[in-house]
Write a protein that holds these residues in place. Structure first.
Motif, mmCIF file in Angstrom:
data_model
loop_
_atom_site.group_PDB
_atom_site.id
_atom_site.type_symbol
_atom_site.label_atom_id
_atom_site.label_comp_id
_atom_site.label_asym_id
_atom_site.label_seq_id
_atom_site.Cartn_x
_atom_site.Cartn_y
_atom_site.Cartn_z
ATOM 1 N N UNK A 21 0.839 -1.209 0.000
ATOM 2 C CA UNK A 21 0.000 0.000 0.000
ATOM 3 C C UNK A 21 0.869 1.253 0.000
ATOM 4 N N UNK A 22 0.529 2.216 -0.805
ATOM 5 C CA UNK A 22 1.303 3.447 -0.926
ATOM 6 C C UNK A 22 1.210 4.273 0.356
ATOM 7 N N UNK A 23 2.387 4.589 0.923
ATOM 8 C CA UNK A 23 2.422 5.442 2.106
ATOM 9 C C UNK A 23 2.109 4.742 3.403
ATOM 10 N N UNK A 24 1.978 3.420 3.374
ATOM 11 C CA UNK A 24 1.649 2.667 4.588
ATOM 12 C C UNK A 24 2.723 1.612 4.832
ATOM 13 N N UNK A 25 3.242 1.564 6.057
ATOM 14 C CA UNK A 25 4.193 0.528 6.421
ATOM 15 C C UNK A 25 3.411 -0.717 6.802
ATOM 16 N N UNK A 26 3.386 -1.674 5.901
ATOM 17 C CA UNK A 26 2.563 -2.872 6.095
ATOM 18 C C UNK A 26 3.413 -4.019 6.622
ATOM 19 N N UNK A 27 3.027 -4.549 7.768
ATOM 20 C CA UNK A 27 3.744 -5.690 8.347
ATOM 21 C C UNK A 27 3.088 -7.012 7.955
ATOM 22 N N UNK A 28 1.800 -6.986 7.624
ATOM 23 C CA UNK A 28 1.104 -8.208 7.225
ATOM 24 C C UNK A 28 1.316 -8.467 5.739
ATOM 25 N N UNK A 29 1.432 -9.748 5.378
ATOM 26 C CA UNK A 29 1.687 -10.120 3.999
ATOM 27 C C UNK A 29 0.672 -11.145 3.523
ATOM 28 N N UNK A 30 0.362 -11.074 2.249
ATOM 29 C CA UNK A 30 -0.427 -12.100 1.572
ATOM 30 C C UNK A 30 0.490 -12.753 0.545
ATOM 31 N N UNK A 31 0.601 -14.077 0.572
ATOM 32 C CA UNK A 31 1.517 -14.791 -0.308
ATOM 33 C C UNK A 31 0.741 -15.385 -1.485
ATOM 34 N N UNK A 32 1.011 -14.873 -2.672
ATOM 35 C CA UNK A 32 0.426 -15.388 -3.913
ATOM 36 C C UNK A 32 1.485 -16.226 -4.620
ATOM 37 N N UNK A 33 1.186 -17.482 -4.920
ATOM 38 C CA UNK A 33 2.180 -18.330 -5.571
ATOM 39 C C UNK A 33 2.316 -17.951 -7.046
ATOM 40 N N UNK A 34 3.429 -18.347 -7.647
ATOM 41 C CA UNK A 34 3.685 -17.998 -9.045
ATOM 42 C C UNK A 34 2.652 -18.648 -9.968
ATOM 43 N N UNK A 35 2.226 -19.866 -9.654
ATOM 44 C CA UNK A 35 1.223 -20.514 -10.499
ATOM 45 C C UNK A 35 -0.153 -19.862 -10.340
ATOM 46 N N UNK A 36 -0.461 -19.344 -9.145
ATOM 47 C CA UNK A 36 -1.696 -18.583 -8.979
ATOM 48 C C UNK A 36 -1.622 -17.275 -9.775
ATOM 49 N N UNK A 37 -0.462 -16.643 -9.756
ATOM 50 C CA UNK A 37 -0.236 -15.441 -10.568
ATOM 51 C C UNK A 37 -0.478 -15.734 -12.051
ATOM 52 N N UNK A 38 -0.009 -16.891 -12.520
ATOM 53 C CA UNK A 38 -0.156 -17.242 -13.933
ATOM 54 C C UNK A 38 -1.621 -17.403 -14.311
ATOM 55 N N UNK A 39 -2.415 -17.975 -13.407
ATOM 56 C CA UNK A 39 -3.852 -18.114 -13.671
ATOM 57 C C UNK A 39 -4.498 -16.738 -13.811
ATOM 58 N N UNK A 40 -4.146 -15.817 -12.928
ATOM 59 C CA UNK A 40 -4.680 -14.448 -13.010
ATOM 60 C C UNK A 40 -4.246 -13.781 -14.312
ATOM 61 N N UNK A 41 -2.982 -13.967 -14.688
ATOM 62 C CA UNK A 41 -2.459 -13.350 -15.909
ATOM 63 C C UNK A 41 -3.199 -13.856 -17.145
ATOM 64 N N UNK A 42 -3.396 -15.159 -17.209
ATOM 65 C CA UNK A 42 -4.029 -15.750 -18.385
ATOM 66 C C UNK A 42 -5.515 -15.400 -18.487
ATOM 67 N N UNK A 43 -6.228 -15.453 -17.353
ATOM 68 C CA UNK A 43 -7.675 -15.251 -17.393
ATOM 69 C C UNK A 43 -8.047 -13.771 -17.402
ATOM 70 N N UNK A 44 -7.453 -12.998 -16.502
ATOM 71 C CA UNK A 44 -7.861 -11.597 -16.369
ATOM 72 C C UNK A 44 -7.157 -10.665 -17.347
ATOM 73 N N UNK A 45 -5.895 -10.953 -17.688
ATOM 74 C CA UNK A 45 -5.162 -10.073 -18.587
ATOM 75 C C UNK A 45 -5.294 -10.514 -20.042
ATOM 76 N N UNK A 46 -5.086 -11.806 -20.296
ATOM 77 C CA UNK A 46 -5.161 -12.310 -21.672
ATOM 78 C C UNK A 46 -6.555 -12.779 -22.056
ATOM 79 N N UNK A 47 -7.486 -12.730 -21.112
ATOM 80 C CA UNK A 47 -8.898 -13.032 -21.370
ATOM 81 C C UNK A 47 -9.130 -14.444 -21.897
ATOM 82 N N UNK A 48 -8.346 -15.395 -21.412
ATOM 83 C CA UNK A 48 -8.563 -16.793 -21.779
ATOM 84 C C UNK A 48 -9.667 -17.384 -20.922
ATOM 85 N N UNK A 49 -10.334 -18.400 -21.456
ATOM 86 C CA UNK A 49 -11.319 -19.122 -20.663
ATOM 87 C C UNK A 49 -10.593 -20.043 -19.684
#
Length: 254
Positions: A21-49
């Motif tokens: 978050x911009x301007x906020x010192x965040x101590x809590x983290x959410x861990x997104x795996x690389x394969x989960x990232x790839x699913x988001x990239x393919x479906x939401x960015x490349x608009x694949x089914x």
């Protein structure tokens, strides 16, 4: 007994692996795996089914749907609750070119078999230490290291060492690279929080913030007087990602 999960095929690792978050010192983290990232990239960015995504990643459509729902929840948790989002780890392998007919893009990958040295199997009483390595010294940016120097130590003596290329691995994949080669200890310079978490999950002890000659650092480790920073962190890393200014290749503090 549960069936082991299938390794997910991805095109490439993300250039951006941490958002805050911009301007906020965040101590809590959410861990997104690389394969989960790839699913988001393919479906939401490349608009694949979901079906197209499943074919490209070589997994089932049901698995894609589960990963997509999980990834979207993590992203929402990060945005709504002001938590840092880190992309690291996961059960994946880089595409070897066999998925070209699914994505329509040529894969520029090297034949690694002729140039990657084989790391011998580690004995039961051996401690294996990897050092981020460049020109004899400890390389200062873990995520962009191109080579490790790997030492096998027995009875407080180095019995063998070998310089091994990472072949372009980066971010969380480097932790997997080290784990696959039975590394117990990593000595490095700068390293970000996501990579530290990936190493901890792989059971690899970290000595970060080390500078100077790599061989001397390993000898100091054996002697019990290695100077390192247990709280090593890249101070500019969070800021650059949070401001959206980080470009892959600018620095390697991942």
């Amino acid at each position: 007994m549960a069936r082991p999960s299938k390794c997910r095929r991805i095109c490439h690792e993300p250039c951006y692996d941490r958002f805050v978050p911009n301007g906020i010192l965040s101590e809590e983290q959410v861990m997104l795996t690389v394969d989960e990232y790839e699913v988001i990239r393919l479906i939401d960015l490349e608009k694949k089914t979901h079906e197209q995504c499943a074919l490209q990643m070589n997994i089932s459509r049901t698995t894609v749907t589960e990963m997509y729902d999980r990834a979207r929840y993590k992203m929402a948790d990060s945005m709504v609750n002001g938590k840092a989002l880190c992309i690291t780890g996961g059960n994946y392998q880089l595409c070897d070119g066999t998925a070209r007919h699914y994505c329509g893009k040529p894969c520029k990958r090297m034949d690694l078999t002729a140039i990657v040295p084989i790391i011998k199997e580690k004995g039961a009483n051996i401690m294996r230490v990897a050092v981020t390595y460049e020109n004899g010294n400890v390389f200062q940016h873990f995520g962009h290291t191109e080579t490790f120097k790997i030492f096998d130590i027995e009875n407080n003596k180095v019995i063998s060492s070998q310089v091994v290329p990472t072949m372009g691995s980066g971010h969380g994949a480097l932790a997997g690279f080290l784990a696959e080669n039975s590394v117990d200890v990593l000595i490095c310079g700068g390293i970000g929080g996501g990579a530290q978490t990936a190493l901890a999950n792989a059971g690899i002890k970290l000595y970060g913030g080390v500078t100077g000659n790599a061989d001397e650092a390993v000898n100091a480790l054996i002697a019990g007087n290695l100077g390192y920073n247990p709280n090593v962190h890249c101070n500019h890393h969070d800021h650059e990602h949070g401001e959206g200014q980080h470009q892959c290749g600018e620095h390697g503090c991942h």
